[in-house]
Motif scaffolding. Structure first.
Motif, PDB file in Angstrom:
ATOM      1  N   LEU A  53       9.466  35.529  32.524  1.00  0.00           N
ATOM      2  CA  LEU A  53       8.692  34.288  32.570  1.00  0.00           C
ATOM      3  C   LEU A  53       9.233  33.304  33.587  1.00  0.00           C
ATOM      4  O   LEU A  53       8.485  32.707  34.351  1.00  0.00           O
ATOM      5  CB  LEU A  53       8.666  33.625  31.191  1.00  0.00           C
ATOM      6  CG  LEU A  53       7.928  34.352  30.083  1.00  0.00           C
ATOM      7  CD1 LEU A  53       7.961  33.521  28.808  1.00  0.00           C
ATOM      8  CD2 LEU A  53       6.498  34.640  30.483  1.00  0.00           C
ATOM      9  N   PHE A  54      10.553  33.112  33.575  1.00  0.00           N
ATOM     10  CA  PHE A  54      11.112  31.991  34.335  1.00  0.00           C
ATOM     11  C   PHE A  54      12.014  32.419  35.474  1.00  0.00           C
ATOM     12  O   PHE A  54      12.545  31.586  36.183  1.00  0.00           O
ATOM     13  CB  PHE A  54      11.904  31.077  33.394  1.00  0.00           C
ATOM     14  CG  PHE A  54      11.134  30.654  32.187  1.00  0.00           C
ATOM     15  CD1 PHE A  54       9.962  29.926  32.323  1.00  0.00           C
ATOM     16  CD2 PHE A  54      11.563  30.987  30.912  1.00  0.00           C
ATOM     17  CE1 PHE A  54       9.240  29.536  31.216  1.00  0.00           C
ATOM     18  CE2 PHE A  54      10.841  30.598  29.799  1.00  0.00           C
ATOM     19  CZ  PHE A  54       9.680  29.872  29.953  1.00  0.00           C
ATOM     20  N   GLY A  55      12.210  33.739  35.631  1.00  0.00           N
ATOM     21  CA  GLY A  55      13.212  34.174  36.582  1.00  0.00           C
ATOM     22  C   GLY A  55      12.681  34.541  37.952  1.00  0.00           C
ATOM     23  O   GLY A  55      13.444  34.940  38.827  1.00  0.00           O
TER      24      GLY A  55
ATOM     25  N   ARG B 145      14.463  33.323  40.833  1.00  0.00           N
ATOM     26  CA  ARG B 145      15.915  33.478  40.836  1.00  0.00           C
ATOM     27  C   ARG B 145      16.370  34.915  41.077  1.00  0.00           C
ATOM     28  O   ARG B 145      17.556  35.154  41.296  1.00  0.00           O
ATOM     29  CB  ARG B 145      16.490  33.006  39.491  1.00  0.00           C
ATOM     30  CG  ARG B 145      16.386  31.504  39.304  1.00  0.00           C
ATOM     31  CD  ARG B 145      16.753  31.130  37.874  1.00  0.00           C
ATOM     32  NE  ARG B 145      16.746  29.695  37.687  1.00  0.00           N
ATOM     33  CZ  ARG B 145      17.838  28.947  37.699  1.00  0.00           C
ATOM     34  NH1 ARG B 145      19.011  29.486  37.892  1.00  0.00           N
ATOM     35  NH2 ARG B 145      17.750  27.643  37.517  1.00  0.00           N
ATOM     36  N   VAL B 146      15.441  35.852  40.940  1.00  0.00           N
ATOM     37  CA  VAL B 146      15.835  37.250  41.132  1.00  0.00           C
ATOM     38  C   VAL B 146      14.912  37.879  42.183  1.00  0.00           C
ATOM     39  O   VAL B 146      13.813  37.387  42.414  1.00  0.00           O
ATOM     40  CB  VAL B 146      15.737  38.055  39.808  1.00  0.00           C
ATOM     41  CG1 VAL B 146      16.731  37.537  38.796  1.00  0.00           C
ATOM     42  CG2 VAL B 146      14.319  38.027  39.254  1.00  0.00           C
TER      43      VAL B 146
ATOM     44  N   TYR C 133       5.478  32.948  48.257  1.00  0.00           N
ATOM     45  CA  TYR C 133       4.887  31.692  47.823  1.00  0.00           C
ATOM     46  C   TYR C 133       4.559  31.744  46.330  1.00  0.00           C
ATOM     47  O   TYR C 133       4.900  30.854  45.564  1.00  0.00           O
ATOM     48  CB  TYR C 133       3.611  31.424  48.627  1.00  0.00           C
ATOM     49  CG  TYR C 133       2.941  30.153  48.176  1.00  0.00           C
ATOM     50  CD1 TYR C 133       1.917  30.210  47.230  1.00  0.00           C
ATOM     51  CD2 TYR C 133       3.368  28.917  48.636  1.00  0.00           C
ATOM     52  CE1 TYR C 133       1.327  29.058  46.776  1.00  0.00           C
ATOM     53  CE2 TYR C 133       2.783  27.757  48.183  1.00  0.00           C
ATOM     54  CZ  TYR C 133       1.755  27.829  47.258  1.00  0.00           C
ATOM     55  OH  TYR C 133       1.183  26.691  46.802  1.00  0.00           O
ATOM     56  N   ALA C 134       3.901  32.823  45.954  1.00  0.00           N
ATOM     57  CA  ALA C 134       3.417  32.888  44.587  1.00  0.00           C
ATOM     58  C   ALA C 134       4.557  32.985  43.590  1.00  0.00           C
ATOM     59  O   ALA C 134       4.481  32.455  42.495  1.00  0.00           O
ATOM     60  CB  ALA C 134       2.490  34.088  44.435  1.00  0.00           C
TER      61      ALA C 134
ATOM     62  N   GLN D 296       7.720  32.047  43.917  1.00  0.00           N
ATOM     63  CA  GLN D 296       8.801  31.061  43.906  1.00  0.00           C
ATOM     64  C   GLN D 296       8.279  29.710  43.466  1.00  0.00           C
ATOM     65  O   GLN D 296       7.680  28.985  44.261  1.00  0.00           O
ATOM     66  CB  GLN D 296       9.415  30.948  45.301  1.00  0.00           C
ATOM     67  CG  GLN D 296      10.341  32.100  45.581  1.00  0.00           C
ATOM     68  CD  GLN D 296      11.242  31.828  46.743  1.00  0.00           C
ATOM     69  OE1 GLN D 296      10.982  30.967  47.560  1.00  0.00           O
ATOM     70  NE2 GLN D 296      12.329  32.562  46.814  1.00  0.00           N
ATOM     71  N   PRO D 297       8.491  29.395  42.213  1.00  0.00           N
ATOM     72  CA  PRO D 297       8.004  28.099  41.743  1.00  0.00           C
ATOM     73  C   PRO D 297       8.640  26.987  42.551  1.00  0.00           C
ATOM     74  O   PRO D 297       9.837  27.005  42.803  1.00  0.00           O
ATOM     75  CB  PRO D 297       8.483  28.041  40.298  1.00  0.00           C
ATOM     76  CG  PRO D 297       8.820  29.448  39.935  1.00  0.00           C
ATOM     77  CD  PRO D 297       9.229  30.121  41.194  1.00  0.00           C
ATOM     78  N   GLY D 298       7.833  26.047  42.985  1.00  0.00           N
ATOM     79  CA  GLY D 298       8.365  24.943  43.770  1.00  0.00           C
ATOM     80  C   GLY D 298       9.227  24.024  42.915  1.00  0.00           C
ATOM     81  O   GLY D 298       9.027  23.914  41.725  1.00  0.00           O
ATOM     82  N   GLU D 299      10.160  23.410  43.514  1.00  0.00           N
ATOM     83  CA  GLU D 299      11.033  22.521  42.742  1.00  0.00           C
ATOM     84  C   GLU D 299      10.373  21.145  42.598  1.00  0.00           C
ATOM     85  O   GLU D 299       9.724  20.677  43.506  1.00  0.00           O
ATOM     86  CB  GLU D 299      12.366  22.370  43.454  1.00  0.00           C
ATOM     87  CG  GLU D 299      13.155  23.670  43.496  1.00  0.00           C
ATOM     88  CD  GLU D 299      13.528  24.196  42.132  1.00  0.00           C
ATOM     89  OE1 GLU D 299      13.379  25.405  41.908  1.00  0.00           O
ATOM     90  OE2 GLU D 299      13.939  23.390  41.270  1.00  0.00           O
TER      91      GLU D 299
END
Lengths: 347, 462
Positions: B114-116, B119-120, B456-457, B459-462
């Motif tokens: 869900l959230f990684g 990060r990976v 883009y898709a 990598q959630p933007g900060e």
């Protein structure tokens, strides 16, 4: 099976140890994320999102330790499982409702229409409160031998409050490590405000435990047994002193030792747990049923143990992997491209 | 009502609520993996959009499944202490293996899934998605093994009234396990196929023309059309297996009171356990004999054979089993008709040009899988009564001695919470669908193509 002597002795012992470790891991891990839930009303709206983000990737796996602990009680000591859970029918029910409310609020608060968000935030807090209070209550009732008298219920109400404050304390300590800036300063304040819960909780149980039975009293206050127990209060006192001192210097601008309070808090939980385990051993239902009397058949325990030896290291391995992947300060949780797009357009 | 009946209702309510969500997550996990793999292979944005829409519903369903599952693990002890005391030596290891090989796998990798994503590396994310889907399926396997063993126990011996395992291979591969496992996996596949088709159809009715919605509708309809014949075949095989091991259940499913040849297939009736006969019966001659024995004069078991000489009834309550079974079959037939009609229309008109009536029909069937799954479980579980473990432990011997008032009070509270959560769950799915259909169509924006799109898709933007 005969390798370590009588399997009817070492297998129940091994399973009691496994169960103990699961409960301990659960109390520390879900302790901090329940604690974060308890701190919700103290945080403003932006902080609330960050609070949830700090535990989002972990909470589900943390709760699985509860399932494992209760599962091990169920599979290794079936009669004890029945006695304990029927005696604690009502608090278990309250805890389950709390865990349900809290678990679904994680999702609903982020996905339901924005107008409903305060309601789900409230449900998240109430769920965390119900789960913490009922766990503290069950702890107190367990120490008192699972009998429902007014005095025991009164004691259990006290431990319910202490454990809840204790959880909010370790939750706040987690936030010191996991957040930065203004929220981190708030977390330091919350940690200071919560430490008394843990001290009083450990104190109350320590005072009550030796008087539950003569057997435990002798374990505590007769030589040489008293010497085995002596390191625990000494280490605990040192840890409390360290946390107290460290909190005065936090947060530091370079974020040094931001994890200190959390690690010390987790160690405190371990000390308290070891003390309890030492006192109650070999009973699984206090003063009524020992682990040896209530254990499942050795052949069933053995087949579980074989699997456990393979699987548990893997579980620990990928749990550590997950904490490693999500190391560092918590950032907003997002897997939604459309929300991203909306945010980009807004800025 | 006494503690026994109330505890049965409470357990039934809890497990009914629980099964709704695993039924979705088991197959939806694989569906998400499919979306992700299609995206990896084609770099077409629509697959990522489909992934990102359905992963939200997956996360929501997963949370509902986890919290209701925790309730289940406690209910054994709070309401049915006799169950583990008697068969704990078999049930225990199976549950332990479920927790250890499935629950942790799902829970930990769900976080990464869900959230990684940012990060990976992408392949780790795809791997996490696979492990979550694999975990849900492992979980299904172990719980179905235990459930099947309760229907067709073997590989054990009784010592002083307590079950001891003698042959783990026989326990795991007990006679009904393969049928039940396949039947449940297909049920999950169908539930998700109709959920995806239904929500996509609804979004189209709301005017959503996104490519991802068309693709999702196509995937939903094709999956449903492919799985439903397999499910009918698997269900038939499962029925024959039940006939062999639990004839009383089959007699109740068929509403057949007296054993004999040339037994008709009862399409509708109101079974009356007092007079031990059917009222208002509509039936096809020789039908039941043909289905169960594949010949017109095949012998079909009758309920009257399961009454002890002292009048004790040893078969389940007939009406509950009889009607649950018919509801399941009815939904199955509707699924067959609708999904195959859907395939024909997809070929003729394409996913973007489906008739409004058909879209409405799919919308109506969005949660059809839930109804069929619940009805199927009621058939098999009520059909096992009065046994908890067939021939080994009766339900009344396993119940706890908690006061009836306590069970009733908690039951009412559970029901209120479950009702509220179901309403919230369905409204949030509708809300997410509404928001997605109204939202700026992503295809209108100028997106990077190819490999950059993935970055883009994912990598959630900060």
């Amino acid at each position: 099976m005969e390798l370590f002597g009588d399997p009817a002795v070492w297998l129940p012992w091994t399973f009691a140890a496994l169960m103990g470790v699961s409960i301990l891991i659960y109390v520390i891990l879900d302790g901090f994320d329940l604690g974060v839930g308890l701190l919700m009303p103290l945080a403003d709206d932006d902080e609330k999102d960050r609070l949830v983000a700090s535990i989002g990737p972990f909470w589900d796996a943390n709760e699985t330790w509860l399932v494992l602990a209760i599962g091990l009680l169920l599979v290794a000591f079936p009669p004890a499982h029945g006695i304990i859970l029927t005696a604690l029918y009502l608090p278990v029910f309250i805890m389950l409702v709390g865990l349900i409310l809290r678990g679904v609020s994680f999702e609903f608060r982020a996905k339901a229409p924005i107008a409903q968000k305060p309601k789900w935030n409230a449900a998240f807090f109430v769920g965390s409160l119900m789960a913490s209070m009922s766990q503290g209550f069950m702890l107190g009732m367990y120490v008192m031998g699972l009998t429902w008298t007014w005095a025991h219920v009164g004691f259990a109400m006290l431990t319910a409050i202490f454990l809840t404050v204790g959880y909010s304390f370790i939750g706040a300590a987690w936030l010191i490590g996991k957040t930065e800036g203004r929220l981190q300063s708030h977390a330091v304040r919350w940690t200071k405000g919560g430490i008394w819960g843990l001290i009083l909780g450990i104190g109350a149980i320590s005072l009550a435990t030796p008087f539950v039975s003569i057997r435990i009293f002798d374990k505590w206050f007769s030589l040489p047994e008293a010497l085995y127990l002596a390191p625990l209060p000494i280490v605990s006192a040192a840890l409390v002193a360290y946390i107290w001192w460290e909190l005065r210097n936090l947060p530091r601008s370079d974020d040094r030792r931001a994890w200190g309070p959390f690690i010390a808090a987790a160690t405190l939980f371990i000390c308290a747990f070891v003390g309890m385990a030492y006192s109650f051993y070999p009973y699984v239902v206090p003063e009524k049923l020992t682990i040896y009397e209530s254990a499942s058949a050795p052949e069933s325990l053995f087949i579980i143990l074989i699997g456990t030896l393979w699987v548990l290291p893997a579980i620990l391995g990928y749990t550590i992997l997950s904490y490693y992947i999500f190391r560092g300060k918590a950032s907003d949780l997002k897997y939604d491209i459309q929300e991203q797009v909306a945010n980009e357009e807004a800025t | 009502m006494g503690t026994l009946l109330l505890s049965r209702i409470q357990f039934g309510a809890n497990i009914s609520f629980h099964i709704l969500f695993p039924t979705i997550t088991i197959a939806l996990g694989w569906m998400l993996l499919f979306f992700k793999l299609r995206f990896n292979a084609t770099k077409d944005r629509k697959w990522m959009e489909a992934y990102l829409f359905w992963v939200k519903i997956f996360a929501l369903s997963f949370a509902m499944g986890v919290v209701s599952g925790i309730t289940m693990s406690f209910q054994f002890g709070t309401n049915w202490p006799g169950f583990m005391e008697t068969v704990g030596n078999v049930a225990g290891p199976l549950l332990a293996y479920e927790i250890m090989t499935a629950f942790f796998l799902e829970a930990v990798f769900l976080g990464i899934m869900l959230f990684g994503a940012s990060r990976v590396p992408s392949w780790v994310h795809t791997g996490a998605t696979f492990l979550v889907a694999f975990g849900t399926t492992m979980s299904t396997f172990w719980i179905i093994v235990l459930n099947s063993w309760m229907h067709t126990p073997q590989g054990y011996e009784l010592i002083d009234g307590v079950v001891h395992a003698t042959d783990w291979f026989a326990i795991v591969f007990n006679p009904s396990m393969p049928y039940r496992f396949v039947h449940m996996l297909l049920a999950s596949g169908l539930t998700v196929a109709f959920l995806i088709a239904g929500v996509s159809a609804l979004r189209m009715l709301w005017g959503d023309t996104a490519e991802s919605v068309k693709s999702a509708l196509r995937v939903g309809i094709l999956t449903a059309a492919a799985l439903i014949p397999l499910q009918i075949f698997a269900g038939d095989m499962h029925g024959l297996n039940t006939l062999e091991h639990q004839p009383a259940k089959v007699a109740a499913m068929e509403g057949n009171w007296e054993i004999g040849p040339n037994i008709p297939l009862v399409l509708f009736a109101i079974p009356d356990q007092e007079t031990r006969s059917n009222k208002f019966e509509i039936s096809i001659p020789n039908g039941a004999s043909l289905i169960l024995k594949h010949k017109a004069d095949g012998i079909v078991p009758g309920l009257n054979d399961f009454v002890a000489e002292d009048g004790t009834i040893l078969h389940p309550r007939v009406s509950a089993v009889f009607f649950s079974f018919r509801i399941m079959i009815g939904v199955g037939v509707a699924m067959l008709a609708l999904s195959w009609a859907g395939v024909v229309l997809l070929r003729r008109r394409g996913a973007g040009n489906m008739p409004k009536l058909v879209l409405l029909a799919f919308t109506g069937m969005t949660f059809g899988g839930w109804i069929a799954t619940l009805a199927g479980w009621y058939t098999t579980e009520i059909g096992r009564q009065p046994w908890l473990v067939q021939g080994v432990l009766s339900t009344k011997d396993a119940v706890s001695d908690v006061p009836a008032g306590m069970v009733l009070g908690t039951l009412i509270a559970y029901l209120v919470i479950y009702l509220a959560l179901i309403v919230a769950y369905i409204s949030v799915i509708l809300y997410l669908a509404r928001k997605a259909s109204k939202g700026q169509p992503l295809s209108k924006r100028d997106y990077p193509r190819g490999g950059e799109a993935e970055v883009y898709a994912m990598q959630p933007g900060e």
